[in-house]
Design an enzyme around this catalytic site. Structure first.
Site, short mmCIF file in Angstrom:
data_model
loop_
_atom_site.label_atom_id
_atom_site.label_comp_id
_atom_site.label_asym_id
_atom_site.label_seq_id
_atom_site.Cartn_x
_atom_site.Cartn_y
_atom_site.Cartn_z
N TYR A 92 39.90 -14.99 3.68
CA TYR A 92 40.21 -16.42 3.62
C TYR A 92 39.23 -17.24 4.47
CZ TYR A 92 42.50 -20.88 4.46
OH TYR A 92 42.75 -22.22 4.56
N GLY A 114 42.93 -23.64 2.16
CA GLY A 114 44.23 -24.16 1.75
C GLY A 114 44.56 -23.77 0.32
#
Length: 521
Positions: free
Chosen positions: A54, A61
């Site tokens: 990530y 997000g």
């Protein structure tokens, strides 16, 4: 100012972070740098293996379902800082921003965030050079940590935005050049590591923790002096009361107040067994002519109140200390086990709860102080002191009349800020952040409450110094603690004779009480 040296196996304490906020440089150990480099190497291997990580090989997000080529790493990290640099409102103070920077260094130094060593070194260099980014106070919801204020700090590291350099405002790129520092060009996980965590709420809360302890100690001293001025009863401070209601805070407050008042010749001594009633005790309303055997709650219940405040202060202090020893970004890396953990350590609920609890306790300290001040200045309750501690029969001088009204206004101001922030969750970020903590709002509000509380206590301390003089001066049987209080007040503010503007006295005293190393108790 001496440097703060952080050891690998030792957390940064709130007091050490306050020292950093006030100007001390921060130094990491060789063990820290080894851990930081090891984690960065681990990330590089993961990138080479084309792992999905990530914010490194994905978007942010709700865009985390997109793949980002590692060749675009620098643009991805730069874009993160740019889109998050959207804060507004008043600026955080340079002291608060230094505390935030110190808190962020402490968590990144644990070696689980995969920041490049040179990126973290730049934060340390800025602290050492007194180069402090200007950070808008509003914009974080305390969910994915404190993204917005930390982005403004990172933006300054990249040479953009405005900074203070030795208290002078200038563009960040000019300040970096003046210090011989190269602007940050983030890559890998540099920017995400710098912006994704609870450092803003934790840094501000750590400053609050230190100031709250000082103002609690001051409140103990003021309470003792107040009891002496009004000839209070030592009986309310006896340890037997706390032994029968053994909250740790109450036991502490009972012990501290008894210590403060033990050498006073003005407090009424304990009589055991209680005195006998007169044989010819009159009946009816004449009974009310007997002196009261106990004091108003502002003195009689002081151990119970201050003990409860102590419990809230300790809870807040413990929470902040734990957070300073925590790693709070996402994802986190454990090179020793080969794990990459995507989770929610950035969620600031602990600080939010602790800050709300502390805020309530601070408001009660102000309420009790204002009530003590009201009794001191009220000629019907202050046992023979002049009205408002200076007023006279012809009304020429009003003494502390205006200052007492100001104390009341300050309490009202604080009460309007009493609604908890930690329950005000508002979904955001395309409902990715479907619950948020608002921990930084809670911590900022505590900081404001501490400023207002210090002003209330400043007014009370001025009034008590005046009252001590009206009772014959500090040598007229007052405790060493009350004498020390009187000396400190008079070193800053002259006695009140003819009426004069008291606003400068209040501000000087309030700022003094917030400084470290008061050492009353």
């Amino acid at each position: 100012m001496p440097s703060i040296s952080l050891a690998v196996d030792q957390p940064l304490s709130p007091a050490e972070l306050e020292a950093i906020a006030l100007g001390a440089p921060l130094q990491l150990s060789a063990g820290h740098w080894q851990a930081i480099a090891r984690c960065r190497d681990f990330l590089q291997q993961l990138i080479q293996d084309k792992r999905r990580i990530y914010g490194v090989t994905t978007g942010y997000g709700p865009l985390a379902n997109t793949y980002v080529d590692p060749d675009a790493s620098a643009a991805l990290q730069q874009g993160l800082v740019f889109h998050l640099s959207s804060g507004t409102g008043p600026l955080l103070s340079p002291i608060q921003t230094r505390a935030i920077m110190g808190a962020r260094v402490a968590t990144l130094a644990r070696g689980h965030s995969a920041i490049r060593p040179e990126a973290l070194q730049l934060v340390l260099d800025c602290l050492a050079h007194q180069l402090i980014p200007q950070v808008p106070a509003i914009g974080t919801v305390g969910a994915s940590g404190d993204l917005t204020p930390l982005a403004h700090i990172t933006l300054a590291l990249m040479g953009q935005g405005q900074v203070w350099l030795n208290e002078q405002v200038m563009p960040a790129h000019e300040a970096l050049a003046a210090c011989g520092l190269t602007p940050l060009h983030p890559e890998g996980k540099d920017a995400l590591a710098l912006v994704n965590g609870t450092a803003a709420m934790t840094g501000i809360a750590a400053l609050n923790a230190c100031q709250a302890e000082r103002l609690l100690d001051l409140s103990l001293v003021l309470t003792g002096a107040y009891g002496e001025v009004l000839n209070g009863h030592l009986e309310a401070l006896q340890p037997g009361l706390a032994n029968l209601r053994p909250h740790a805070g109450q036991i502490w407050a009972q012990q501290q107040l008894l210590k403060i008042c033990s050498d006073s010749q003005r407090l009424q001594p304990v009589t055991q067994p209680p005195p006998r009633l007169p044989e010819d005790l009159p009946s009816g309303s004449a009974r009310h002519q007997q002196p009261l055997p106990q004091d108003a709650y502002t003195f009689r219940c002081a151990p119970q109140h201050l003990g409860a405040v102590k419990a809230s202060v300790d809870f807040h202090q413990e929470c902040v200390a734990t957070e300073l020893w925590s790693v709070t970004d996402n994802p986190l890396f454990l090179p020793e086990t080969g794990e990459v953990l995507h989770g929610g350590n950035f969620f600031g609920q602990q600080i939010a709860f602790a800050a709300d609890a502390l805020n309530n306790a601070l408001i009660t300290l102000a309420v009790h102080s204002e009530r003590r001040l009201a009794r001191l200045t009220d000629v019907t309750l202050n046992q023979g002191l002049p009205p408002f501690l200076r007023g006279n029969e012809n009304g020429l001088h009003s003494g502390m009349m205006g200052a007492q009204v100001t104390a009341t206004a300050l309490v009202a101001e604080m009460r309007t800020q009493a609604h908890p922030a930690s329950i005000q969750s508002i979904p955001t970020n395309a409902n990715n952040q479907d619950v948020v903590t608002l921990g930084t709002l809670a911590a900022r509000r505590c900081a404001t409450s501490l400023e207002r509380l210090s002003e209330v206590l400043a007014i009370e301390s001025f009034a008590l110094a005046q009252a001590i003089e009206l009772r014959g001066g500090p040598e007229a049987g007052f405790s060493c603690s009350a004498q020390a209080l009187h000396r400190r007040v008079r070193a800053i503010s002259a006695p009140l004779e003819d009426d004069r503007p008291l606003a400068p006295d209040i501000q000087r005293l309030s700022q003094h009480w917030l400084l470290p190393d008061q050492g009353f108790v």
